[in-house]
Design an enzyme around this catalytic site. Sequence first.
Site: not given
Ligand code: AMP
Length: 281
Positions: A37, A149
């Site tokens: 994030h 991801k």
């Molecule tokens: P989430 O809170 O899991 O819904 O993720 C929020 C944002 O962070 C989304 O755009 C995800 O793709 C991104 N994200 C989550 N994990 C990663 C990671 N390991 N590397 C890069 N971006 C990430």
Amino acid sequence: MKLVNSISRMSTLVKMLKKEGKSIGFVPTMGYLHEGHMSLVRAARKHADVVVMSIFVNPLQFAPAEDYDKYPRDLNRDEELAGTAGVDIIFCPAAKDMYPEGYTTYVDVEGLSSFLCGVSRPGHFKGVTTIVSKLFNIIRPDIAYFGQKDAQQVAIIKKMVKDLNMDIEIKSMPIVRERDGLAMSSRNVYLSEGQRSEALVLNQSLAKAAALVKAGERDPEKIIKTMAEMIAKKPSVKIGYISVVDSEKLTDLRAISKEALIAVAAFVGKTRLIDNIIVKA
Ligand code: AMP
């Protein structure tokens, strides 16, 4: 840094920012922040005057048997991390305000939403595109940042923005990994030590796939077979899918000719993890 719960307060702030001519970079999240994030926030910080992060565990994208209730949440910790990374405003609305009684409007990107994760999670991406549309309408960003991801999510959001003529630039940022290669995810906290170590096979099998492509392998079936054999050696990891697809259309490739997205989803114990890699022929 401001923490905003109310939709109308957020709208008022956005109006003020627009009047001042400020550009808005937006990072949508479900919280329980990690370095993945943070990488999105840092990218937004470079290109926008004001960085808005939403933290909202969206009930609409979870099926009844999924982990909505136990999804990890820690707003105090998130506030601290977000502040350090350079977030100006955290928007964390209540579910009852985003979906008040009588709510009936949805955004659905057909086709793309039914492949890959859409097979075992029907309705998931409809939940994602609906919440992202709502957040886009409230925050009115110039640029929004998503992680590679969730490769399918990025492809779907880009298609939605194009199809609905939304004037927002969508940036996709590289996957951030732990030192040992595990893709960072808020769900990694669910893993026991043994599961955590077996989960490494996901990244390892993708690395093997990339090495095969580099060495000249162009047949998706052979790549998938090699990956499946590696994963099958780990008793706590159960494959959901392994797919070699076009990175925009998400359709299966019969041969790798230019660029391909190799994506894997698996249950490690009860935890569903995803990972992927882009390879070039
Ligand atoms: P989430 O809170 O899991 O819904 O993720 C929020 C944002 O962070 C989304 O755009 C995800 O793709 C991104 N994200 C989550 N994990 C990663 C990671 N390991 N590397 C890069 N971006 C990430």
